[in-house]
Scaffold this active site. Structure first.
Site, mmCIF file in Angstrom:
data_model
loop_
_atom_site.group_PDB
_atom_site.id
_atom_site.type_symbol
_atom_site.label_atom_id
_atom_site.label_comp_id
_atom_site.label_asym_id
_atom_site.label_seq_id
_atom_site.Cartn_x
_atom_site.Cartn_y
_atom_site.Cartn_z
ATOM 1 N N GLU A 147 23.939 7.294 68.701
ATOM 2 C CA GLU A 147 24.524 6.355 69.675
ATOM 3 C C GLU A 147 25.932 6.827 70.028
ATOM 4 O OE1 GLU A 147 27.323 4.940 66.707
ATOM 5 O OE2 GLU A 147 27.321 4.404 68.827
ATOM 6 N N VAL B 6 25.904 -1.316 65.867
ATOM 7 C CA VAL B 6 24.957 -0.442 66.573
ATOM 8 C C VAL B 6 23.611 -1.146 66.716
ATOM 9 C CG1 VAL B 6 23.721 1.752 66.489
ATOM 10 C CG2 VAL B 6 26.108 1.637 65.748
ATOM 11 N N CYS C 293 34.480 4.495 63.084
ATOM 12 C CA CYS C 293 33.772 5.701 63.514
ATOM 13 C C CYS C 293 34.616 6.955 63.350
ATOM 14 C CB CYS C 293 33.321 5.535 64.964
ATOM 15 S SG CYS C 293 32.102 4.247 65.119
ATOM 16 N N LYS D 283 26.448 14.191 67.346
ATOM 17 C CA LYS D 283 27.209 12.953 67.146
ATOM 18 C C LYS D 283 28.533 13.230 66.439
ATOM 19 C CE LYS D 283 28.368 8.741 66.556
ATOM 20 N NZ LYS D 283 28.603 7.693 67.499
ATOM 21 N N LYS E 10 45.526 9.188 75.505
ATOM 22 C CA LYS E 10 46.551 8.131 75.421
ATOM 23 C C LYS E 10 47.225 8.227 74.048
ATOM 24 C CE LYS E 10 44.307 4.443 76.453
ATOM 25 N NZ LYS E 10 43.528 3.333 76.660
ATOM 26 N N GLY F 50 41.740 4.535 64.909
ATOM 27 C CA GLY F 50 41.195 3.764 63.787
ATOM 28 C C GLY F 50 39.738 3.466 64.087
ATOM 29 N N THR G 33 24.909 7.041 62.403
ATOM 30 C CA THR G 33 25.548 8.358 62.359
ATOM 31 C C THR G 33 25.322 8.952 60.980
ATOM 32 O OG1 THR G 33 27.221 7.592 63.900
ATOM 33 C CG2 THR G 33 27.748 9.560 62.626
ATOM 34 N N LYS H 30 35.910 7.824 59.761
ATOM 35 C CA LYS H 30 34.766 8.029 58.852
ATOM 36 C C LYS H 30 33.984 9.272 59.257
ATOM 37 C CE LYS H 30 31.321 5.117 59.780
ATOM 38 N NZ LYS H 30 30.132 5.827 60.270
HETATM 39 C C1 UDX Z 1 34.012 5.825 69.114
HETATM 40 C C2 UDX Z 1 33.411 6.726 70.179
HETATM 41 O O1 UDX Z 1 34.173 6.609 71.384
HETATM 42 C C3 UDX Z 1 31.979 6.290 70.459
HETATM 43 O O2 UDX Z 1 31.387 7.148 71.409
HETATM 44 C C4 UDX Z 1 31.195 6.359 69.139
HETATM 45 O O3 UDX Z 1 29.855 5.947 69.342
HETATM 46 C C5 UDX Z 1 31.837 5.456 68.114
HETATM 47 O O4 UDX Z 1 33.196 5.844 67.914
HETATM 48 P P1 UDX Z 1 35.071 3.425 68.950
HETATM 49 O O5 UDX Z 1 35.415 3.855 67.553
HETATM 50 O O6 UDX Z 1 34.433 2.106 69.166
HETATM 51 O O7 UDX Z 1 34.062 4.520 69.626
HETATM 52 O O8 UDX Z 1 36.432 3.395 69.755
HETATM 53 P P2 UDX Z 1 37.166 4.387 70.762
HETATM 54 O O9 UDX Z 1 37.290 3.675 72.047
HETATM 55 O O10 UDX Z 1 36.552 5.717 70.748
HETATM 56 O O11 UDX Z 1 38.639 4.476 70.105
HETATM 57 C C6 UDX Z 1 38.754 4.971 68.786
HETATM 58 C C7 UDX Z 1 40.225 4.892 68.405
HETATM 59 O O12 UDX Z 1 40.998 5.836 69.164
HETATM 60 C C8 UDX Z 1 40.871 3.521 68.640
HETATM 61 O O13 UDX Z 1 41.740 3.230 67.549
HETATM 62 C C9 UDX Z 1 41.681 3.737 69.912
HETATM 63 O O14 UDX Z 1 42.821 2.889 69.972
HETATM 64 C C10 UDX Z 1 42.111 5.186 69.754
HETATM 65 N N1 UDX Z 1 42.396 5.863 71.018
HETATM 66 C C11 UDX Z 1 41.410 5.978 71.943
HETATM 67 C C12 UDX Z 1 43.664 6.416 71.230
HETATM 68 O O15 UDX Z 1 44.548 6.312 70.391
HETATM 69 N N2 UDX Z 1 43.906 7.094 72.385
HETATM 70 C C13 UDX Z 1 42.948 7.229 73.348
HETATM 71 O O16 UDX Z 1 43.223 7.826 74.383
HETATM 72 C C14 UDX Z 1 41.657 6.652 73.118
#
Ligand code: UDX
Length: 441
Positions: A151, A11, A260, A204, A251, A257, A121, A263
């Site tokens: 964020e 971040v 974010c 958030k 999806k 995982g 966060t 946690k």
């Molecule tokens: C997330 C939030 O999207 C973001 O706004 C916040 O600031 C931080 O946490 P991030 O953890 O980087 O961002 O990844 P993200 O793209 O949200 O995906 C999180 C997890 O969900 C990944 O493991 C991804 O593979 C999974 N995922 C995402 C799915 O299984 N299906 C989906 O449709 C979208």
């Protein structure tokens, strides 16, 4: 404006580089000397597409600098963003000790008005504690304000998300703080939501918990589809076109995982429970996520029969594509479960191999997808890297002991896999060239 960013993680570094790119003078501070050393030598502490170039450009233009000296940063900068990590404690609550330490350091080095902004966060009411901590260390010497500016950056698209936000949330309790933050974000011409500090802190956690809920929802639907031979991709399309639902984050896969969602979800559950609110609904989101990994592992077991001494190729270790981050990655859990059963794992990931080596000691690290597939009884897709969608599947087939693919991210089309003669199992879609075994969950 002169801005200090305390904490140069995913971040802090991205936020600092982007604010610099908007024309501000930014000092990024971190107490980790080796991290600052790396940055001063132009090396990034993690992979984030486009960040390397953005940092280098702004350092060259002298808008971005790095330091371990918070005193200098506080003395020079009117706005100070707290971007330190808030890792989960054993009980799931966020560890706020770094936030407290930084708040004290800021207070001890303040000689004139400062706006201290929580970007990490944090649980709701952290702003109250930051306020109290600074007051206790300032003894009324100078005026200050605290604000919350959460964020919404996704790893792998963090720069895009910063520069093109759906909204900017600023939680403030003074006109002066509101004016400063509005000025700072003006170049983005984004929708600015002004709230009190507590509401901004909740936004958030609520946002991430909702997104995680969507993923667990579609993963539950994927299991119903699998049992009756329906197609979860079609279901996701059919519900996602309803603008009240929206197509994103539907999806299905092997679970969410990253540092974010898991946690923030467990922290939010703890926050609610400590306030006496029943959080079963969000607890279930986490339970579904854990179960999805077990479901996928059982699918592999059901079709491989005995796992012991079998070689399995794995494509993807990072928690999602376009990042080297393996924190809370479903692939790590799944690989450890398979190793438990005596499987020999040969894995490849385009970016996360170095990070994986620190955690997964007894697997074979392949140099490319083909080496991971060589002589394997099965190939398992665990991360949706776009490069895996382009590999030569006929070559993969020729290298494998058996043309069996488990696609945990639905990156391939069943029709194509049928044409190529693979036995192909994916999430929530009909198996190809193999009889569906009723995995009960
Ligand atoms: C997330 C939030 O999207 C973001 O706004 C916040 O600031 C931080 O946490 P991030 O953890 O980087 O961002 O990844 P993200 O793209 O949200 O995906 C999180 C997890 O969900 C990944 O493991 C991804 O593979 C999974 N995922 C995402 C799915 O299984 N299906 C989906 O449709 C979208």
């Amino acid at each position: 404006m002169r801005i200090a960013i305390v904490g140069t993680g995913y971040v802090g570094l991205t936020t600092g580089a982007c604010f610099a790119n908007l024309g501000n003078d930014v000092i990024c501070v971190d107490n980790n000397e080796s991290k600052i050393e790396k940055l001063l030598n132009g090396n990034m502490p993690f992979y984030e597409p486009g960040l390397d170039e953005l940092v280098k450009l702004n350092v060259k233009e002298k808008r971005l600098s790095f330091s371990t000296d918070i005193k200098e940063a506080v003395a020079q900068c009117e706005v100070i963003f707290i971007c330190v990590n808030t890792p989960p404690k054993e009980n799931g609550e966020a560890d706020l000790s770094f936030v407290e330490t930084v708040s004290e350091s800021i207070a001890n080095n303040m000689n004139e008005y400062r706006l201290i902004v929580e970007k990490s966060t944090v649980p709701v009411e952290t702003g109250v504690w930051v306020q109290k901590t600074i007051e206790a260390n300032l003894n009324g010497r100078v005026e200050f304000d605290v604000a919350s500016n959460p964020e919404f950056l996704r790893e792998g698209s963090a720069i895009h998300d910063f520069m093109n936000p759906d909204r900017v949330v600023i939680g403030v309790e003074s006109e002066r703080a509101e004016k400063i933050l509005k000025e700072l974000y003006k170049p983005l011409s984004a929708h600015i939501v002004v709230t009190d500090i507590r509401s901004a802190e909740i936004i958030k956690h609520a946002s991430n918990s909702f997104l995680a809920s969507k993923i667990s929802f579609i993963n539950v639907i994927s299991r119903i589809c699998a049992q009756v031979g329906a197609d979860v991709t079609q279901v996701a399309e059919g519900i996602g076109l309803d603008r009240r639902i929206g197509k994103d984050f539907l999806k299905p896969g092997i679970g969410f995982g990253g540092f974010c969602f898991p946690k923030d979800l467990s922290a939010f559950v703890r926050i609610g429970e400590k306030l006496g609110v029943n959080m079963d609904m969000l607890r279930a989101v986490g339970d579904v996520n854990e179960a999805q990994k077990l479901y996928f592992k059982k699918m592999i077991e059901d079709h491989l029969w005995n796992l012991k001494n079998k070689t399995v190729g794995v494509l993807g270790i990072s928690f999602k594509a376009d990042t080297d981050d393996i924190r809370f990655a479903p692939a790590i859990d799944l690989i450890e479960m398979l190793i438990e059963e005596g499987v020999t794992i040969q894995a490849f990931d385009p970016q996360a191999m170095d990070n994986a080596r620190t955690v997964l000691k007894d697997i074979v690290y392949a140099t490319d997808p083909y080496e991971a597939a060589k002589d394997a009884e099965a190939l398992v897709i665990m991360t949706d890297w776009s490069e895996f969608k382009q590999i030569d599947l006929l070559k993969i087939k020729s290298l494998m002991k058996r043309p069996l693919i488990f696609d945990g991210r639905n990156i391939y089309s069943p029709e194509k896999m049928k044409e190529l003669g693979f036995q192909y199992l994916s999430i929530g879609r009909k198996p190809v060239n193999v009889e569906a075994l009723k995995t009960k969950y």
